[in-house]
Scaffold this motif. Structure first.
Motif, short mmCIF file in Angstrom:
data_model
loop_
_atom_site.label_atom_id
_atom_site.label_comp_id
_atom_site.label_asym_id
_atom_site.label_seq_id
_atom_site.Cartn_x
_atom_site.Cartn_y
_atom_site.Cartn_z
N UNK A 178 4.43 2.44 8.42
CA UNK A 178 2.73 2.19 8.05
C UNK A 178 2.54 0.58 8.32
N UNK A 179 2.82 0.15 9.28
CA UNK A 179 2.49 -1.24 10.25
C UNK A 179 1.38 -1.79 10.29
N UNK A 180 0.42 -1.19 10.13
CA UNK A 180 -0.85 -2.09 9.65
C UNK A 180 -1.30 -2.03 8.26
N UNK A 181 -1.37 -1.30 6.94
CA UNK A 181 -0.93 -1.31 5.88
C UNK A 181 -0.39 -2.99 5.37
N UNK A 182 0.82 -3.01 6.05
CA UNK A 182 2.34 -3.50 5.24
C UNK A 182 1.54 -5.01 6.36
N UNK A 211 -1.53 -5.68 6.42
CA UNK A 211 -2.19 -6.63 5.63
C UNK A 211 -2.25 -7.11 4.46
N UNK A 212 -0.94 -6.35 4.24
CA UNK A 212 -0.33 -6.62 2.46
C UNK A 212 0.61 -7.61 2.26
N UNK A 213 0.80 -8.25 3.33
CA UNK A 213 1.83 -8.42 3.41
C UNK A 213 2.02 -10.09 2.68
N UNK A 214 0.99 -10.72 3.49
CA UNK A 214 0.26 -12.28 2.47
C UNK A 214 -0.06 -11.45 0.49
N UNK A 215 0.14 -10.93 0.80
CA UNK A 215 -0.85 -10.62 -1.01
C UNK A 215 1.01 -10.40 -2.16
N UNK A 216 1.55 -9.44 -1.38
CA UNK A 216 2.58 -9.16 -2.21
C UNK A 216 3.58 -10.13 -2.92
N UNK A 217 4.11 -9.68 -4.23
CA UNK A 217 5.29 -10.73 -4.04
C UNK A 217 6.60 -9.83 -4.04
N UNK A 218 7.13 -8.85 -3.44
CA UNK A 218 7.47 -7.70 -3.03
C UNK A 218 8.05 -6.62 -2.12
N UNK A 219 8.83 -6.77 -0.92
CA UNK A 219 8.15 -4.90 -0.67
C UNK A 219 8.97 -4.00 0.17
N UNK A 220 9.01 -3.23 -0.28
CA UNK A 220 9.81 -2.34 0.56
C UNK A 220 9.39 -0.97 1.49
N UNK A 267 -6.46 -5.84 -3.60
CA UNK A 267 -5.85 -4.97 -2.65
C UNK A 267 -6.21 -4.69 -1.40
N UNK A 268 -6.23 -5.44 0.00
CA UNK A 268 -6.89 -4.98 0.92
C UNK A 268 -7.06 -4.36 1.91
N UNK A 269 -5.85 -3.23 1.10
CA UNK A 269 -5.57 -1.72 1.80
C UNK A 269 -5.71 -0.62 0.14
#
Lengths: 300, 300
Positions: free
Chosen positions: A181-185, A187-196, A263-265
């Motif tokens: 999920x490259x595009x989603x990642x 877009x989400x990157x700057x908005x999340x506290x943690x992601x995996x 959320x952006x997505x």
């Protein structure tokens, strides 16, 4: 050694600060991030799987780790074992060419070695990405909601179909051709506290994020997003939801963000973080005991 | 596929500019360079070799590729297969800790997988270096002298000793604990036209440098630098010199530089580049036919 013992011993080695104490799927080096995954024939893929699908999965699995950091792929290194005259090699490379082109990711280098004729293939790919805005998986905060992108369980159903069950091609494709999920990642990157990414199963990966963040997490099975194809194949009852939540290979993104944040997505809220430790499971309002297996565990 | 066929097919994939068309041992990415090497049990090391020596060799071999570019090691990624309860893993990690500390190189990350109990171990390490002033191996110019650091053949004699021959511990150590020439590489980097490490044998690696540079190279066996220990073990006649020049695992630096240029570290001139193609061998003034094997060749 078990994997847990080995990992504990690895943490005693001299570690780079960018190793994040080996608690994350990627390492940080300047503006780059690095991740590496190995696939073993008969362990991570079936000996009869098509070589082009194995190549796709090897690349997709690595790019999914980059996606979970919101990074843009820069290039990959390939470590490939040759086992003698074999059509498999050419078919693997053709599949890799397709996958690299699809994900606009070029080859940077690698190593080719000889393997004895009857040894299982061991395939390693290392992916380098740039400009990763997402924090490590240890950044979830008490009160955060837990989200997933897409639908869960499709790849697990696809594995059952690959092993002989009747089922739709769409689920088989989710297993054979996972989509990082490259595009989603990004877009989400700057908005999340943690992601995996979810590679081993929603429950086990959520538990890992909670443990890394020193928090408890509660997941509601009723909220797990299921695809229409999965619902038709496996149903939507508790057993079907539990199967989806403990199946691997979905490569959706799992992330923590404030519940009120837009959320952006598209993503589905499946739980929330609180102070404390451990994973708690419920189905709507009903508390559930944890299943014996939370997901796929390696080398245990 | 043979390794040559595989490499030709790899070159048809989408390549990053920093891949140098897959003609070099390292890839370039911004201020970083990357190299990766895989060791297969029974192919690149003996099943009975001590795990700490295998760990040392895995790291040293990768750092030697960084040395050949004059780079400073920044960190490494390890891909490690667990084969079940086994003392080997702990001994390997202890040896890796020693080697990482010795070369001031921290661990950045990696991947741990399960391997079936009887499968040969396949160990991959990826090393990242920074600030590499040396040009690729394709930069040699007609008229350049061909130099080597240190002495040649010690590791090859050490392998014979590891396999049962009587001989001095010093040669055995050259095989078991190769020393990447990091300081020499950093000093030489800005002064050379082309540089690589000798991993498969002086003759075969010199031929590769000449081919990459579109030049011919002549090597004088009489000039090959032999250690006193090697001379005592194998003699200094033509057969001993040929054995040294075709043995692998020395991890000395091989480089092209103008014959009149003063060098910052000791090195021995063993030949020179001219217009044309191919490797020519002589012993003093006497021309020699090429031996059947120029060095260690993988997967041929």
């Amino acid at each position: 050694m078990t994997e847990a013992e080995f990992l504990a011993a690895l943490r005693q080695l001299p570690l780079h600060p960018g190793a994040h104490s080996l608690t994350d799927d990627t390492a940080t080096l300047g503006r780059y991030i690095l991740t590496t995954d190995t696939l073993v024939e008969g362990v991570h893929y079936l000996a009869g799987d098509r070589p082009a699908d194995v190549a796709w999965k090897l690349l997709a699995q690595n790019l999914s780790d980059l996606a979970a950091k919101g990074a843009t792929p820069v290039g990959v290194l390939l470590n490939y074992p040759l086992r003698g005259a074999d059509d498999w090699d050419a078919a693997f490379l053709a599949g890799l060419a397709t996958a690299l082109t699809h994900f606009s990711t070029p080859l940077l280098g690698g190593d080719t070695v000889s393997l004895p004729p009857h040894a299982p293939r061991v395939l390693t790919l290392t992916a380098i990405g740039a400009d990763a805005p997402a924090p490590p998986r240890s950044g979830a905060r008490a009160g955060d909601a837990l989200y997933v992108t897409g639908t869960i369980g499709d790849a697990g159903a696809g594995l059952a179909i690959a092993l002989g069950k009747d089922g739709p091609a769409e689920l088989l494709a989710a297993y054979r051709r996972p989509q990082p999920r490259l595009a989603e990642g990004q877009a989400l990157g700057p908005h999340v506290h943690a992601m995996m990414d979810i590679s081993d199963g929603l429950l086990i990966d959520a538990e890992r994020m909670a443990a890394a963040s020193d928090l408890a997490v509660t997941i509601d099975l009723a909220a797990i997003p299921l695809s229409p194809a999965y619902a038709a194949f496996a149903g939507t009852d508790r057993a079907a939801r539990l199967a989806a939540a403990t199946a691997g290979d979905d490569y959706q993104l799992l992330f923590a963000a404030p519940a009120e944040r837009a959320l952006p997505v598209p993503a589905t809220c499946v739980g929330h973080f609180t102070h404390g430790t451990a994973l708690t499971l419920k189905h709507g309002v009903q508390p559930l005991p944890l299943p014996g297996k939370l997901g796929f565990q390696h080398a245990s």
